[in-house]
Design an enzyme around this catalytic site. Structure first.
Site, mmCIF file in Angstrom:
data_model
loop_
_atom_site.group_PDB
_atom_site.id
_atom_site.type_symbol
_atom_site.label_atom_id
_atom_site.label_comp_id
_atom_site.label_asym_id
_atom_site.label_seq_id
_atom_site.Cartn_x
_atom_site.Cartn_y
_atom_site.Cartn_z
ATOM 1 N N MET A 17 0.834 -1.201 0.000
ATOM 2 C CA MET A 17 0.000 0.000 0.000
ATOM 3 C C MET A 17 0.867 1.248 0.000
ATOM 4 O O MET A 17 1.991 1.241 0.508
ATOM 5 C CB MET A 17 -0.931 0.006 1.211
ATOM 6 C CG MET A 17 -2.044 -1.029 1.127
ATOM 7 S SD MET A 17 -3.271 -0.851 2.433
ATOM 8 C CE MET A 17 -4.043 0.723 1.965
ATOM 9 N N ALA A 19 2.402 2.631 -2.402
ATOM 10 C CA ALA A 19 3.586 2.552 -3.258
ATOM 11 C C ALA A 19 3.379 3.248 -4.598
ATOM 12 O O ALA A 19 4.317 3.370 -5.377
ATOM 13 C CB ALA A 19 3.976 1.089 -3.499
ATOM 14 N N THR A 22 -1.917 2.624 -7.939
ATOM 15 C CA THR A 22 -3.053 3.223 -8.641
ATOM 16 C C THR A 22 -2.597 4.385 -9.516
ATOM 17 O O THR A 22 -3.101 4.581 -10.626
ATOM 18 C CB THR A 22 -4.125 3.692 -7.644
ATOM 19 O OG1 THR A 22 -4.564 2.570 -6.866
ATOM 20 C CG2 THR A 22 -5.325 4.284 -8.359
ATOM 21 N N GLU A 93 -7.054 -2.558 -7.466
ATOM 22 C CA GLU A 93 -7.321 -3.450 -6.318
ATOM 23 C C GLU A 93 -7.649 -4.856 -6.814
ATOM 24 O O GLU A 93 -8.598 -5.504 -6.378
ATOM 25 C CB GLU A 93 -8.466 -2.895 -5.460
ATOM 26 C CG GLU A 93 -8.216 -1.518 -4.884
ATOM 27 C CD GLU A 93 -7.143 -1.509 -3.793
ATOM 28 O OE1 GLU A 93 -6.660 -2.600 -3.415
ATOM 29 O OE2 GLU A 93 -6.789 -0.425 -3.311
ATOM 30 N N ALA A 94 -6.819 -5.338 -7.716
ATOM 31 C CA ALA A 94 -7.111 -6.583 -8.426
ATOM 32 C C ALA A 94 -7.169 -7.801 -7.515
ATOM 33 O O ALA A 94 -7.814 -8.801 -7.858
ATOM 34 C CB ALA A 94 -6.051 -6.814 -9.503
ATOM 35 N N CYS A 152 8.890 3.919 4.755
ATOM 36 C CA CYS A 152 8.464 3.406 6.055
ATOM 37 C C CYS A 152 8.035 4.573 6.941
ATOM 38 O O CYS A 152 8.769 5.559 7.084
ATOM 39 C CB CYS A 152 9.610 2.638 6.710
ATOM 40 S SG CYS A 152 9.233 2.028 8.365
ATOM 41 N N TYR A 180 -3.843 0.834 7.680
ATOM 42 C CA TYR A 180 -2.593 0.306 7.142
ATOM 43 C C TYR A 180 -1.493 1.369 7.106
ATOM 44 O O TYR A 180 -1.764 2.563 7.022
ATOM 45 C CB TYR A 180 -2.806 -0.215 5.721
ATOM 46 C CG TYR A 180 -3.779 -1.360 5.615
ATOM 47 C CD1 TYR A 180 -3.412 -2.644 5.972
ATOM 48 C CD2 TYR A 180 -5.074 -1.142 5.142
ATOM 49 C CE1 TYR A 180 -4.309 -3.697 5.864
ATOM 50 C CE2 TYR A 180 -5.980 -2.190 5.034
ATOM 51 C CZ TYR A 180 -5.587 -3.463 5.393
ATOM 52 O OH TYR A 180 -6.475 -4.498 5.295
#
Length: 210
Positions: A17, A19, A22, A93-94, A152, A180
Site C-alpha cells: 500500500m 507505493a 493506482t 485493487e485486483a 516506512c 494500514y
C-alpha cells in the site's frame, strides 16, 4: 471463417500500500486513451472509500470507473457492442477479484485486449494472493515502489511491506491510512511481533480475571 483476434497483453503492477500502484495504473490508462484507444477502468464494488464511480489515488487524482463484484460482469454492464470496442481494461485493487486469472487470460488471449492490473503483492501477513495473474503470463510487470516512492512511516527507509495497525484478522479488509501503513522489513517484522505480544497479554489478562 472469422479471423482470430490479435494477441492482447497483460501488464501487472504490484506493490504494498502507498507505493503508487493506482497512480501508475491511471497514468498508463490515460496514455492509452491519449493514443486514441478505447479504455475502461474497473475496481471492486466493495471498495467505497471514494465513492463507486471513480478510482482515486491517495493524492486525489481520479478517473471514472465501473464498480463490479466480478470482472466477468463488465460485458453485461456496458453492453456487448461497447465491450467489443474496448482496447484497454485497467483493473485496480485486483487482489479482490476471484475471477481475475480467467478474465485476464480470456480478454488478452481470445479477445486481443490490453489488460493492466494493479494490486497488492500480498495480504497483510505478507502472503501472496492465490488468484493473481501469474507473472510468467504477463507481457510486462513492475514491482513497486520505485525510488523515492513508498517510505516506512517509522524510519523513512524504503517500504516494501504493508502493516495492519489494528487487530483485525480478516484477510480482506478494505481501508486506508487509518488501518494500514507502509513499513520496511525490520518494522514489518517488529510490528507483527509487537501485536503478537499484546494479544498474548490481553489473553492472559482475560484468563486471570475468570
Amino acid at each position: 471463417m472469422a479471423s482470430p483476434s490479435p494477441s492482447g497483453e497483460i501488464h501487472v503492477i504490484l506493490g504494498p500500500m502507498f507505493a503508487g500502484k493506482t497512480t501508475a495504473l491511471l497514468r498508463r490508462i490515460q496514455a492509452e486513451k491519449d493514443c486514441g484507444r478505447s479504455v475502461a477502468v474497473i475496481k471492486p464494488k466493495r471498495d467505497t472509500r471514494y465513492g463507486l464511480d471513480s478510482v482515486v489515488t491517495h493524492d486525489g487524482v481520479r478517473m471514472p470507473c465501473f464498480s463490479l463484484s466480478k470482472l466477468s460482469a463488465l460485458r453485461d454492464k456496458i453492453g456487448d457492442a461497447a465491450y467489443q470496442k474496448l482496447n484497454v481494461i485497467g483493473i485496480d485493487e485486483a487482489q479482490f477479484f476471484k475471477d481475475l486469472y480467467d478474465f485476464c487470460c480470456n480478454a488478452a488471449d481470445l479477445e486481443g485486449k490490453i489488460i493492466v492490473v494493479a494490486g497488492l503483492d500480498g495480504d497483510y501477513l505478507s502472503r501472496n494472493k492465490s488468484n493473481y495473474v501469474n507473472l510468467h503470463l504477463s507481457n510486462y510487470s513492475v514491482l513497486l515502489p520505485p525510488p523515492n516512492e513508498a517510505r516506512c512511516e517509522i524510519c523513512s527507509r524504503r517500504a516494501f511491506f504493508t502493516l495492519r495497525k489494528t487487530n483485525d484478522t480478516q484477510t480482506e479488509l478494505i481501508a486506508g491510512a487509518d488501518v494500514y501503513m507502509p513499513v520496511c522489513r525490520q518494522h514489518y517484522v517488529n510490528g507483527k511481533a509487537t501485536k503478537s505480544m499484546l494479544a498474548l497479554q490481553v489473553s492472559s489478562t482475560a484468563q486471570s480475571m475468570k
